[in-house]
Design a protein around this motif. Structure first.
Motif, PDB file in Angstrom:
ATOM      1  N   PRO A  93      26.934  36.140 -18.716  1.00 19.46           N
ATOM      2  CA  PRO A  93      25.919  35.000 -19.208  1.00 19.46           C
ATOM      3  C   PRO A  93      25.019  35.882 -20.153  1.00 19.46           C
ATOM      4  O   PRO A  93      24.356  36.970 -19.723  1.00 19.46           O
ATOM      5  N   ARG A  95      21.760  35.452 -23.659  1.00 19.92           N
ATOM      6  CA  ARG A  95      20.699  34.760 -23.687  1.00 19.92           C
ATOM      7  C   ARG A  95      20.974  33.226 -23.946  1.00 19.92           C
ATOM      8  O   ARG A  95      21.721  32.841 -24.764  1.00 19.92           O
ATOM      9  N   MET A  97      21.890  31.141 -21.742  1.00 21.44           N
ATOM     10  CA  MET A  97      22.915  30.451 -20.997  1.00 21.44           C
ATOM     11  C   MET A  97      22.436  30.443 -19.459  1.00 21.44           C
ATOM     12  O   MET A  97      21.123  31.353 -19.325  1.00 21.44           O
ATOM     13  N   HIS A  98      23.037  29.815 -18.682  1.00 19.66           N
ATOM     14  CA  HIS A  98      22.354  29.787 -17.205  1.00 19.66           C
ATOM     15  C   HIS A  98      22.493  31.081 -16.457  1.00 19.66           C
ATOM     16  O   HIS A  98      23.758  31.558 -16.527  1.00 19.66           O
ATOM     17  N   MET A  99      21.496  31.723 -15.979  1.00 20.90           N
ATOM     18  CA  MET A  99      21.751  32.719 -15.085  1.00 20.90           C
ATOM     19  C   MET A  99      21.563  32.691 -13.709  1.00 20.90           C
ATOM     20  O   MET A  99      21.459  33.372 -12.921  1.00 20.90           O
ATOM     21  N   ASP A 100      21.324  31.310 -13.303  1.00 25.03           N
ATOM     22  CA  ASP A 100      21.241  30.715 -11.849  1.00 25.03           C
ATOM     23  C   ASP A 100      22.283  30.009 -11.459  1.00 25.03           C
ATOM     24  O   ASP A 100      22.030  29.554 -10.317  1.00 25.03           O
ATOM     25  N   ARG A 101      23.343  29.970 -12.036  1.00 22.99           N
ATOM     26  CA  ARG A 101      24.487  29.158 -11.633  1.00 22.99           C
ATOM     27  C   ARG A 101      25.803  29.748 -11.729  1.00 22.99           C
ATOM     28  O   ARG A 101      26.238  30.594 -12.647  1.00 22.99           O
ATOM     29  N   TYR A 112      29.550  37.279 -14.063  1.00 24.39           N
ATOM     30  CA  TYR A 112      28.196  36.833 -13.521  1.00 24.39           C
ATOM     31  C   TYR A 112      27.562  38.159 -12.746  1.00 24.39           C
ATOM     32  O   TYR A 112      26.184  38.308 -12.703  1.00 24.39           O
TER      33      TYR A 112
END
Length: 343
Positions: A93, A95, A97-101, A112
């Protein structure tokens, strides 16, 4: 000095590392341990024992449980998808992009939970990582029980591992687990001194906002050296940990006079703070011939560094980290230990 060592480290031996645009034999390889063991025996340091069983309680107190489950199950999931080779991150992931999914697909999960794709996972990585942290824990128990020093010959190393990411050859942060064990046992002030050439980004991130652990790292300037994105001098800690994160980034060609002055400053700050115990992240890749570093330390400099560190007279657990000039890694490692004992 009691040395803790497990043969299970051999279970982790990736056959490839991406370096310079090609796949090479990993710099972090089992033979590093053999050179250290041989030198220990040459110098009469033969009190070498196997670790006790790993205690996951302090590990789980520090690390994300989902990350630990990933490490334990990644190989089976990778093979279930029909992947033929070792686990190497291909998608991360970035910059925007989702870092929490967290993806369901194992290829996405690998990216991830990984922050550096030079580090591969093999069938035996999880067991080797557990044996490495078991060595560190056994060393801590010896020191907590009254020993002046103990050396955990950890492999894989640990200081680049964060709460939820692996990389830099590291999966579980051994030094951080030791510090956690000291605080769990009642120590109010524990210092982690990292003299590996590469910044201990994982250790920094784990204790950055804590008041009970001081972290000091001597390392190659992140503008020029891995891990690149952490380790600057203005990273001082946050919240309750403000002022307790000490970074000493140094440029290419740094010699022992400059490096030693940084070490003295770190020692003075650890002493003034009133640390009750010390965890030494011992990397010897500041050596002048290390293939992936750029400092200029000589082998005898490591002996002097050990004496300076030992001069703090703190109960000390030494955890092995890096050092990739294979034929010198044993000499330089044992020089630090002998200096520590001499002090």
């Amino acid at each position: 000095m009691r040395i803790i060592h497990s043969e299970d480290h051999r279970l982790h031996f990736p056959q490839a590392e991406l370096s310079g645009g090609q796949f090479v034999t990993p710099f972090e390889r089992p033979s590093r341990v053999e050179y250290v063991l041989n030198r220990l025996k040459e110098r009469g340091l033969t009190d070498i024992v196997a670790p006790q069983a790993v205690d996951m309680t302090p590990v789980q107190a520090l690390l994300d449980l989902g990350y630990l489950e990933f490490l334990e199950t990644a190989w089976a999931a990778w093979k279930a998808e029909g992947m033929a080779g070792e686990i190497i991150a291909a998608n991360v992931p970035a910059r925007g992009m989702h870092m929490d999914r967290i993806p369901n697909n194992i290829d996405g999960k690998v990216g991830y939970y990984c922050h550096a794709s030079e580090t591969a996972i093999t069938q035996g990585t999880w067991r080797a990582a557990l044996s490495s942290v078991a060595c560190a824990q056994s060393a801590q128990r010896l020191v907590a029980g009254g020993a002046d020093h103990a050396f955990a010959l950890c492999r894989p190393p640990g200081h680049h591992a964060t709460a939820d990411q692996y990389g830099g050859y590291c999966f579980i942060n051994n030094a951080a687990v030791v510090a956690q064990m000291f605080t769990d046992a009642g120590a109010g002030r524990v210092a982690v001194l990292d003299i590996d050439f590469h910044h201990g980004n994982g250790t920094q991130s784990l204790f950055y906002d804590r008041s009970d652990v001081m972290f000091a790292s001597l390392h190659g300037a992140p503008q020029d050296a891995y891990p690149y994105y952490l380790g600057y001098g203005d990273e001082k800690g946050a919240g309750a940990g403000e002022g307790l994160n000490l970074n000493y980034p140094m440029p290419p060609g740094t010699d022992y006079a400059t490096w030693g002055a940084a070490l003295d400053d770190a020692i003075a700050k650890i002493t003034d703070w009133g640390a009750e115990a010390l965890v030494l992240s011992l990397g010897v890749d500041a050596y002048k011939e290390d293939p992936i570093s750029f400092f200029r330390l000589e082998s005898n400099d490591f002996t002097d560094a050990g004496r300076r560190i030992g001069g703090m007279k703190l109960p000390t657990v030494v955890c092995m980290e890096g050092g990739y000039a294979i034929e010198a890694v044993g000499i330089n490692t044992v020089n630090v230990l002998e200096g520590l004992q001499d002090a």
